[in-house]
Design a protein around this motif. Structure first.
Motif, PDB file in Angstrom:
ATOM      1  N   SER A 181       2.013  -2.130  -2.760  1.00  0.00           N
ATOM      2  CA  SER A 181       1.630  -1.557  -1.465  1.00  0.00           C
ATOM      3  C   SER A 181       2.894  -1.124  -0.740  1.00  0.00           C
ATOM      4  O   SER A 181       3.837  -1.907  -0.624  1.00  0.00           O
ATOM      5  CB  SER A 181       0.900  -2.592  -0.622  1.00  0.00           C
ATOM      6  N   VAL A 182       2.903   0.101  -0.263  1.00  0.00           N
ATOM      7  CA  VAL A 182       4.124   0.634   0.353  1.00  0.00           C
ATOM      8  C   VAL A 182       3.895   0.925   1.837  1.00  0.00           C
ATOM      9  O   VAL A 182       2.943   1.616   2.206  1.00  0.00           O
ATOM     10  CB  VAL A 182       4.607   1.898  -0.386  1.00  0.00           C
ATOM     11  N   VAL A 183       4.759   0.357   2.643  1.00  0.00           N
ATOM     12  CA  VAL A 183       4.674   0.493   4.089  1.00  0.00           C
ATOM     13  C   VAL A 183       5.957   1.169   4.569  1.00  0.00           C
ATOM     14  O   VAL A 183       7.052   0.670   4.306  1.00  0.00           O
ATOM     15  CB  VAL A 183       4.557  -0.897   4.769  1.00  0.00           C
ATOM     16  N   LEU A 216       6.299   9.967   1.965  1.00  0.00           N
ATOM     17  CA  LEU A 216       7.120   9.179   1.029  1.00  0.00           C
ATOM     18  C   LEU A 216       6.246   8.446   0.008  1.00  0.00           C
ATOM     19  O   LEU A 216       6.730   7.584  -0.705  1.00  0.00           O
ATOM     20  CB  LEU A 216       7.988   8.172   1.811  1.00  0.00           C
ATOM     21  N   GLY A 217       4.964   8.790  -0.014  1.00  0.00           N
ATOM     22  CA  GLY A 217       4.050   8.116  -0.938  1.00  0.00           C
ATOM     23  C   GLY A 217       3.553   6.780  -0.394  1.00  0.00           C
ATOM     24  O   GLY A 217       2.902   6.003  -1.103  1.00  0.00           O
ATOM     25  N   GLU A 218       3.842   6.508   0.863  1.00  0.00           N
ATOM     26  CA  GLU A 218       3.446   5.236   1.457  1.00  0.00           C
ATOM     27  C   GLU A 218       1.923   5.118   1.635  1.00  0.00           C
ATOM     28  O   GLU A 218       1.230   6.130   1.737  1.00  0.00           O
ATOM     29  CB  GLU A 218       4.136   5.024   2.819  1.00  0.00           C
ATOM     30  N   ALA A 219       1.429   3.875   1.681  1.00  0.00           N
ATOM     31  CA  ALA A 219       0.016   3.628   1.946  1.00  0.00           C
ATOM     32  C   ALA A 219      -0.214   3.493   3.451  1.00  0.00           C
ATOM     33  O   ALA A 219      -1.308   3.756   3.959  1.00  0.00           O
ATOM     34  CB  ALA A 219      -0.427   2.340   1.255  1.00  0.00           C
ATOM     35  N   LEU A 220       0.820   3.066   4.160  1.00  0.00           N
ATOM     36  CA  LEU A 220       0.699   2.797   5.601  1.00  0.00           C
ATOM     37  C   LEU A 220       1.987   3.265   6.272  1.00  0.00           C
ATOM     38  O   LEU A 220       3.083   2.872   5.863  1.00  0.00           O
ATOM     39  CB  LEU A 220       0.533   1.284   5.804  1.00  0.00           C
TER      40      LEU A 220
END
Lengths: 223, 223
Positions: A35-37, A134-138
């Motif tokens: 998971s990317v924040v 940036l491909g983040e989820a959040l």
């Protein structure tokens, strides 16, 4: 970021390439269960203090890591490493934001499958990072109580592209005469469904709610 | 602001054109006897509060005016107009800085000979405005005590291109544990000959020194 046709065309091409790279990153993150924040704000809004406290607490329950962007110095990376989590610095030189290719390069040698939550701290800038996926989820925007309640109206794009607004330095709210209701109105005006949290990394105020939000939004067991 | 060759080339052309325009503006300002002071900082560092107080006091002794840049809203122009000085808003949309052509356009209809001191308040951004000459005689960077003493090291270009650093919100220095000596060290490391002033627009601390510096630097009689 100029209005002349050739520049607009070049910029659109850059953003198109960035979007493609970011989509690829997002697929990799999902496949690896990472998971990317991402965290954006003005310079000095307290991203690094918030993230150091977050890494310190979160790593008790899951495997965390961080990438941090800066024009110069590795001050922030050093501060983040105090948490004990793996941290990599991205030095951007004169570039005013992170982009997907910088993230891709910075990840070389890390095994995504070994990272549950990856944080990306952007360069301090309320304008340019807004346009770069940036491909983040959040995407989280931090705004300190000292900056003024009008910031969402004055920098609408960055607030409009964020999922969560974290109001930082709440321990200074009284000293600066912070008007919480005015900020809420301005946030809602720009991004009606934004989640807003008040925190102070210094006193710990709101950190439980912030960690709860993180762990639920990214699909982990609450810590 | 990317590292790819084509972008670097486009950016160099933009900056070259901007430099030429700015040189033309500088000649016009000098011929008209208009001293131009530009103000850069992070979002929320207190540029508008400082400038409103400055305009209010300075206009007792000379003819002042201001241009103010923002992505969206005319909040700052409205605040500055409370001083009674002529103020024009430059709305930049998604552009993260002012450039010389925006200044040229915003000045249309104003007679420079009627303005002794013209202030230009840039978009809140510690990165991109550094590269754009606006024809100013004096570039001032404002940095609030809440932002952290490391900012000169982390955003060296903007501090390196400034003539004066104004440390704002000094009334909050104790509340945030501001380390004045550390900031001074970091400023000097980046820009050894920079003039540093501590002010608080709220309490009035340092405003006399700031106005004195302005009036002497721009060649006016001290107010």
């Amino acid at each position: 970021m100029m209005s002349r046709p050739r520049i607009v065309e070049v910029r659109q091409n850059i953003l198109k390439k960035n979007d493609l790279l970011a989509a690829g990153l997002r697929e990799r993150f999902q496949a690896a269960g990472t998971s990317v924040v991402s965290l954006v704000s003005s310079p000095g809004a307290g991203k690094t203090a918030l993230l150091t406290a977050t890494l310190t607490r979160l790593q008790k329950d899951c495997r965390v890591a961080a990438l941090v962007g800066d024009l110069a110095t590795d001050c922030d990376a050093e501060r983040l490493r105090a948490s004990g989590a793996p941290v990599r610095q991205i030095t951007t030189g004169t570039v005013c934001h992170l982009d997907a290719s910088m993230i891709e390069t910075a990840l070389i040698g890390w095994t995504l499958e070994d990272i549950d939550v990856l944080f990306i701290e952007n360069v301090g800038n309320l304008v340019c990072p807004a346009s770069y996926d940036l491909g983040e989820a959040l995407r989280v925007v931090a705004l300190s109580v000292t900056e003024g309640e009008d910031k969402p109206l004055k920098y609408p794009t960055i607030f409009n592209t964020a999922d969560v607004a974290v109001v930082t330095k709440m321990d200074l709210a009284d000293a600066v005469g912070f008007d919480r209701a005015a900020l809420q109105r301005n946030l809602i005006a720009v991004r009606p469904d934004i989640t807003v949290l008040d925190v102070s990394a210094r006193t710990g105020q709101g950190m439980d709610e912030w960690l709860h939000l993180l762990t639920t939004q990214v699909g982990r067991t609450p810590v």
